[in-house]
Design a protein around this motif. Structure first.
Motif, PDB file in Angstrom:
ATOM      1  N   PHE A  30       6.524   8.827   2.250  1.00  0.00           N
ATOM      2  CA  PHE A  30       7.336   7.829   2.199  1.00  0.00           C
ATOM      3  C   PHE A  30       7.021   6.736   0.704  1.00  0.00           C
ATOM      4  CE2 PHE A  30       8.974   9.146   5.689  1.00  0.00           C
ATOM      5  CZ  PHE A  30       8.521   8.641   6.996  1.00  0.00           C
ATOM      6  N   ARG A  31       7.876   6.118   0.246  1.00  0.00           N
ATOM      7  CA  ARG A  31       7.456   5.235  -0.904  1.00  0.00           C
ATOM      8  C   ARG A  31       8.051   3.547  -0.127  1.00  0.00           C
ATOM      9  NH1 ARG A  31       4.713   4.539  -5.302  1.00  0.00           N
ATOM     10  NH2 ARG A  31       4.877   6.650  -5.484  1.00  0.00           N
ATOM     11  N   ILE A  32       7.284   3.007   0.253  1.00  0.00           N
ATOM     12  CA  ILE A  32       7.495   1.833   0.821  1.00  0.00           C
ATOM     13  C   ILE A  32       7.420   0.580  -0.169  1.00  0.00           C
ATOM     14  CG2 ILE A  32       6.849  -0.032   2.764  1.00  0.00           C
ATOM     15  CD1 ILE A  32       7.442   2.795   3.753  1.00  0.00           C
ATOM     16  N   HIS A  33       8.492  -0.338  -0.127  1.00  0.00           N
ATOM     17  CA  HIS A  33       8.522  -1.275  -1.180  1.00  0.00           C
ATOM     18  C   HIS A  33       7.170  -2.242  -1.207  1.00  0.00           C
ATOM     19  CE1 HIS A  33      12.607  -0.078  -2.243  1.00  0.00           C
ATOM     20  NE2 HIS A  33      13.031  -0.596  -1.163  1.00  0.00           N
ATOM     21  N   PRO A  34       6.848  -2.786  -2.058  1.00  0.00           N
ATOM     22  CA  PRO A  34       5.495  -3.596  -2.008  1.00  0.00           C
ATOM     23  C   PRO A  34       5.653  -4.641  -1.161  1.00  0.00           C
ATOM     24  CG  PRO A  34       6.602  -3.680  -4.037  1.00  0.00           C
ATOM     25  CD  PRO A  34       7.192  -2.506  -3.355  1.00  0.00           C
ATOM     26  N   GLU A  35       7.000  -5.404  -0.968  1.00  0.00           N
ATOM     27  CA  GLU A  35       6.878  -6.627  -0.255  1.00  0.00           C
ATOM     28  C   GLU A  35       6.727  -6.489   1.387  1.00  0.00           C
ATOM     29  OE1 GLU A  35       9.064  -5.794  -2.330  1.00  0.00           O
ATOM     30  OE2 GLU A  35      11.255  -6.057  -1.478  1.00  0.00           O
ATOM     31  N   TYR A  36       6.575  -5.152   1.995  1.00  0.00           N
ATOM     32  CA  TYR A  36       6.655  -5.085   3.081  1.00  0.00           C
ATOM     33  C   TYR A  36       5.284  -4.614   3.751  1.00  0.00           C
ATOM     34  CZ  TYR A  36      11.719  -5.360   2.782  1.00  0.00           C
ATOM     35  OH  TYR A  36      13.023  -5.730   2.428  1.00  0.00           O
ATOM     36  N   ARG A  37       4.910  -4.842   4.702  1.00  0.00           N
ATOM     37  CA  ARG A  37       3.426  -4.648   5.315  1.00  0.00           C
ATOM     38  C   ARG A  37       3.874  -4.180   6.562  1.00  0.00           C
ATOM     39  NH1 ARG A  37      -0.708  -5.032   2.235  1.00  0.00           N
ATOM     40  NH2 ARG A  37       0.337  -3.290   1.831  1.00  0.00           N
ATOM     41  N   ILE A  38       3.180  -2.837   6.913  1.00  0.00           N
ATOM     42  CA  ILE A  38       3.280  -2.242   8.489  1.00  0.00           C
ATOM     43  C   ILE A  38       2.043  -2.186   8.924  1.00  0.00           C
ATOM     44  CG2 ILE A  38       4.330  -0.440   9.512  1.00  0.00           C
ATOM     45  CD1 ILE A  38       5.833   0.297   6.611  1.00  0.00           C
ATOM     46  N   ARG A  39       2.038  -2.726  10.296  1.00  0.00           N
ATOM     47  CA  ARG A  39       0.710  -2.268  10.994  1.00  0.00           C
ATOM     48  C   ARG A  39       0.331  -1.052  11.307  1.00  0.00           C
ATOM     49  NH1 ARG A  39      -1.107  -7.335  12.645  1.00  0.00           N
ATOM     50  NH2 ARG A  39       0.438  -9.022  12.447  1.00  0.00           N
ATOM     51  N   LYS A  40      -0.644  -0.642  11.436  1.00  0.00           N
ATOM     52  CA  LYS A  40      -1.243   0.783  11.663  1.00  0.00           C
ATOM     53  C   LYS A  40      -0.933   1.185  13.016  1.00  0.00           C
ATOM     54  CE  LYS A  40      -4.765   1.419   8.229  1.00  0.00           C
ATOM     55  NZ  LYS A  40      -6.362   1.782   8.123  1.00  0.00           N
ATOM     56  N   GLY A  41      -1.166   2.170  13.443  1.00  0.00           N
ATOM     57  CA  GLY A  41      -0.645   2.640  15.045  1.00  0.00           C
ATOM     58  C   GLY A  41       0.774   2.719  15.409  1.00  0.00           C
ATOM     59  N   GLY A  42       1.559   2.849  14.388  1.00  0.00           N
ATOM     60  CA  GLY A  42       3.061   2.750  14.557  1.00  0.00           C
ATOM     61  C   GLY A  42       3.588   4.231  14.719  1.00  0.00           C
ATOM     62  N   LYS A  43       4.938   4.578  14.724  1.00  0.00           N
ATOM     63  CA  LYS A  43       5.543   5.781  14.777  1.00  0.00           C
ATOM     64  C   LYS A  43       6.677   5.780  13.718  1.00  0.00           C
ATOM     65  CE  LYS A  43       7.188   7.072  18.894  1.00  0.00           C
ATOM     66  NZ  LYS A  43       7.399   7.605  20.255  1.00  0.00           N
ATOM     67  N   ALA A  44       6.947   7.141  13.315  1.00  0.00           N
ATOM     68  CA  ALA A  44       8.205   7.234  12.777  1.00  0.00           C
ATOM     69  C   ALA A  44       8.850   8.160  13.501  1.00  0.00           C
ATOM     70  CB  ALA A  44       7.666   8.037  11.254  1.00  0.00           C
TER      71      ALA A  44
END
Lengths: 479, 258, 248
Positions: free
Chosen positions: A81-95
């Protein structure tokens, strides 16, 4: 462009072309200026079914990045995945891979984890699910399907066996019989039941209201009777009367006997089948006729014309219009014409051998009658018949939903009226407003100079619906 | 009956002969390209005639095409709620097909006709022979510059055509058809691939060469005075256009097959 | 020296030249005579290498030019200058660009120098101050003279004239004739002219050659031709419609 040499122009165009090409290539992502923006996150899916480069990645519905690359590792799909720099995602999630619409456009849904730390470049997201929305739906159906299956299996055991079938059959038969009986019972006794119920009602009312009075009256009568008072009392006590009554009874009996046996006129009438049929038929046809009459559209109207240029101004009309069909009509009018009918009478007097003939014109203000028959074709109507006591024809043209009519009438071709040698020509323009009212204006006696006049008028009409209503109301008033 | 067959055969041989001659001319030109002298001035001149002067016509044609394309696809797609695809359709159609082909046809009509007419007149007034007497190779002097000009300028024109057409489609969709501008642009860029653009440009190169070879050949080999020049010009334009359309099919098969 | 050896050429089964033999000495002025359509222009073009014969060969100063490749041929061509019937000026170039064409392409002279030379050559043909005009602005006679200036711009050894006086009024025709003679004396070039203008032929030619029925029928000096008994020659010289040429 002077001064702009050929070489310069060509050079400019070539450079411009190269620039536009480069721009377009950049837009489609062929090459990037500068470093790639955003950070990478890796996820391993059992199956990357439907994922492609540039598939959007959404978190809470907002697009946070795109799929950059797909690789195969150990029989599973490793997706970058290439995530936009302005978004932060917490660990432990799911896709989760989902389908966006019926066309099955895939996207990746990210569910944010609950850990304190955020995902960084190069991190791997641990949990993944490959389940499109459609697939989830299908899975659900699958579960329900197996439940249904279980039910049908046990049902089959109960009913599917021979014994089960028999039992079911007998149950059904019994049930059918029972319902039939019930049905018959109800039908047969419907009336009685109904009557009984209403009788009960009346009776209970009667008992409530009238019984006490009745009891008193009865008491009085009884005592009177006892005393031989009153007619009935006398009757009761009078033996002669009793004898008379008896013989009267016998006579009546004899007559009814005769009637029953078909003797005598009434007897015949009463017992004759044919007579009965005929009466029936007559009644039926009367019914039909009445019915047909009923289907006529009838309208009744009153109008008045105020003539501007004559001495006696007002001409009144009462009209009845019958429309057996939408395109056929009969018109009956009673006209009160101030000018009246002119009759010529001649008298010859002989005085001393000299004959003088005097013709006298008598004017009678009589009521005039019109009876016309008319046909209608779309917006045009034509009628002819008796118009104000003479033969006449007329035509009209209607527009605006029959609200506006332009009419022409011509009658009285052989008038004896000296002031009206030419036929009577009248043009009228009428405008109906509301349902019942109309206004008119026009020219009358256009061919006879002495009588030419313009007029304005108006009136009202009622049709049979209104009449019924009116009569009904009147009827109830009478009661 | 036989004479009729003979006529057909005769015709066929004529055509083949001409094709052969044209190919020879082309190969000669290729051969001499790499041998000095190279007439740069002429190449630049021809690039201006063929390329720069065709820009207005190409832009107008392409703009109209982009507008109409967007309009038509929108109304069609609306019927099954795929209006979002208009941007994609416009971009793909233009870059792959309409850009190169329409530009090719326009240039064939404009510059191709001029080429054939000019060379034809030169032939008929013995100017080409005069070149030879002055020890200048007429193929090098006249034909090669035109070939190169066609080869280079046609793709450039196509790039402009693509761009303007897409912009036109964007404008009409956003302003008139109330499409969402962001989605429109995204759809345009998302589904467009390098292959589409460059495939289209490759087609344009081929068309450029076709136009130049056919029109130069026709002009160069004109016979018969003014009438001959007229015939050569119309023939050149017609053949170029037909060849563009036919080769378009083959190129599309080659470049864009799945 | 130009040697024409057994040249055959046909166009669509029309045998135009059927064995032409001719030798033109260095520095001489040869006039090839013949009626219209007898192949004179064809012969000239073959000598120049613009057309290839079906048979035979051409030798220029001993070098066979028939089988030469384009590049070598061009080298030989630099020795030539040709005046075309219609002058064949390049209409997109100005007069001086036309005349200086050869100089521009084959020498490294500067523009100014070339212009000077051009002015020189134009002066030689009697033209002044027309360097910047376009060919479309010139009269027939001026065009021809510019064409001539162009032909001699590179100081060629051999000059070919294709019907130099055809289409000009008698005065202009004579001007051209005089020019040709002048050039003969000033530049000492070998010249080959084809014409059917007898006046011109007699004036400019050292020798005359009559092309008749695909071959050189007779070669001779102008005097010899004038007094020739050969009926074909007689008919041509006198310009008569009666005779073996028209009877055949």
């Amino acid at each position: 462009m002077k001064g702009f040499t050929t070489e310069a122009r060509v050079g400019l165009v070539v450079i411009l072309g190269a620039v536009v090409l480069a721009y377009m290539s950049m837009q489609i992502g062929l090459f990037r200026l500068g470093k790639e923006k955003g950070y990478r996150v890796f996820v391993v899916f059992d199956s990357a079914a439907g994922l492609d480069q540039k598939t959007p990645i959404r978190l809470a519905g907002v697009e946070v990045g795109k799929v950059e690359q797909l690789e195969l590792t150990d029989g599973k799909a490793r997706v970058t995945f290439r995530i936009h720099p302005e978004y932060r995602i917490r660990k432990g999630g799911k896709a989760i891979i989902r389908s966006a619409g019926l066309l099955g456009e895939k996207y990746v849904e990210l569910i944010s984890g609950k850990e304190k730390n955020y995902l960084n470049d190069g991190d791997t997201l641990a949990e993944s699910e490959t389940l499109g929305d459609i697939e989830a739906l299908v899975a659900k159906f699958s579960e329900v399907g197996s439940d249904i299956k279980a039910v049908t299996v046990s049902l089959r055991e109960v009913i599917g066996t021979k014994q089960g079938e028999e039992d079911l059959k007998s149950i059904l038969t019994n049930f059918r019989k029972f319902s039939q009986h019930l049905d018959e019972l109800i039908v047969n006794n419907q009336d009685s039941v109904g009557e009984t119920i209403s009788n009960l009602k009346e009776f209970s009312e009667f008992i409530n209201d009238d019984v006490p009075d009745l009891v008193d009256s009865l008491k009085r009568v009884a005592s009177n009777l006892e005393a031989g008072k009153g007619t009935i009392g006398k009757l009761l006590k009078d033996d002669q009367l009793y004898e008379k009554l008896n013989s009267a009874m016998d006579n009546i009996q004899k007559i009814t006997q005769k009637v029953n046996n078909g003797e005598g006129t009434i007897g015949k009438l009463v017992t004759d089948e044919k007579a009965y049929q005929r009466i029936n038929t007559a009644l039926e046809s009367l019914n039909n006729t009445l019915g047909r009459i009923d289907r006529f559209k009838t309208s009744v109207g009153l109008r008045n014309e105020y003539q501007t240029d004559t001495t006696q101004k007002n001409k009144g009309y009462f009209s009845v219009r019958l429309e057996p069909r939408a395109d056929k009509y009969y018109l009956l009018e009673v006209v009160d014409d101030p000018r009246g009918t002119v009759n010529q009478s001649s008298q010859t007097t002989t005085v001393g051998g000299v004959s003088t003939t005097t013709t006298r014109l008598t004017t009678e203000r009589k009521l005039k009658f019109s009876l016309e028959m008319g046909r209608r074709f779309n917006g045009i109507d034509i009628h002819l018949g008796l118009v104000e006591n003479s033969f006449g024809v007329g035509a009209g043209y209607m527009v605006f939903d029959d609200r506006f009519r332009l009419g022409v009438d011509l009658w009285d071709f052989n008038s004896v009226d000296p002031q009206s040698p030419n036929p009577h020509l009248k043009t009228t323009a009428s405008y109906h407003f509301y349902k019942y009212l109309f206004l008119q204006t026009g020219y009358d006696q256009m061919l006879n100079a002495g009588l030419k006049t313009s007029f304005v008028g108006g009136g009202m009409t009622l049709d049979d619906e209104d009449l019924k209503y009116l009569f009904g109301a009147a009827g109830s008033l009478v009661k | 009956m036989i004479s009729w067959l003979e006529k057909i055969g005769h015709r066929a041989i004529e055509v083949l002969k001409k094709v052969g001659e044209a190919s020879l001319l082309f190969s000669q030109a290729l051969r001499w390209t790499f041998m000095p002298p190279v007439y740069f001035k002429n190449i630049i001149q021809q690039m201006e005639v063929i390329g720069v002067q065709s820009i207005p016509v190409v832009l107008i044609t392409s703009l109209s095409t982009g507008l109409v394309l967007a309009l038509q696809s929108y109304t069609g797609f609306k019927r099954f709620h795929a209006e979002n695809l208009v941007g994609t359709v416009v971009a793909l159609s233009l870059t792959r097909e309409l850009g190169p082909v329409l530009t090719g046809l326009i240039v064939a009509g404009r510059a191709g006709a001029a080429m054939a007419a000019e060379l034809g007149t030169m032939r008929v007034t013995e100017q080409i022979d005069a070149l030879s007497t002055l020890a200048v190779n007429p193929v090098k002097y006249l034909i090669i510059p035109r070939l190169f000009a066609g080869l280079i300028m046609l793709p450039i024109l196509t790039v402009f055509a693509d761009m303007i057409g897409i912009v036109g489609g964007y404008f009409i969709s956003v302003q008139y058809l109330q499409a969402n501008p962001v989605i429109y642009i995204r759809r345009t860029t998302e589904f467009l691939e390098a292959n589409d653009i460059f495939g289209g440009l490759l087609k344009a190169c081929v068309f450029g060469i076709l136009i130049s070879v056919v029109c130069s050949y026709k002009g160069f080999n004109t016979e018969g005075g003014a009438v001959g020049v007229g015939k050569a010009t119309t023939g050149a334009v017609v053949i170029s256009m037909i060849l563009i359309l036919v080769s378009d099919y083959f190129l599309t098969m080659l470049l864009f097959k799945q | 020296m130009i040697e024409v050896v057994d040249i055959h050429k046909s166009f669509n089964s029309h045998h135009v030249l059927s064995g032409v033999n001719l030798t033109i000495e260095k520095g001489e002025s040869m006039v090839v005579l013949g009626g219209s359509g007898t192949g004179k222009s064809v012969l000239l073009k073959i000598i120049m290498g613009l057309l290839k014969p079906d048979q035979g060969t051409i030798l220029i100063d001993g070098t066979e030019i028939i089988h030469l490749r384009e590049e070598k041929l061009n080298e030989i061509r630099k020795k030539f200058g040709m005046l075309f019937q219609g002058a064949a000026l390049f209409d997109s170039l100005s007069v001086w660009e036309n005349v200086g064409f050869g100089l521009m392409e084959h020498t490294s002279l500067s523009k100014a120098e070339i212009r000077n030379r051009v002015t020189e050559k134009l002066a030689m043909v009697g033209l002044k101050n027309i360097e910047d005009k376009m060919p479309s602005e010139l009269s027939g006679g001026m065009k021809k003279r510019v064409g001539l200036a162009r032909a001699i711009a590179m100081n060629p050894e051999i000059i070919l004239y294709d019907e130099p006086t055809t289409g000009l009024d008698p005065i202009m025709a004579d001007v051209i004739n005089e020019l040709i003679i002048k050039l003969k004396h000033e530049i000492h070039a070998t010249s080959v002219a084809i014409t059917h203008d007898m006046t011109s032929a007699f004036k400019i030619g050292d020798r005359l050659a009559l092309l008749y029925q695909g071959v050189i029928h007779r070669i001779g000096t102008p005097e010899e031709f004038k007094h020739s008994e050969d009926p074909v020659v007689r008919q041509f010289v006198t310009g008569s419609s009666v005779g073996p040429i028209t009877a055949g």
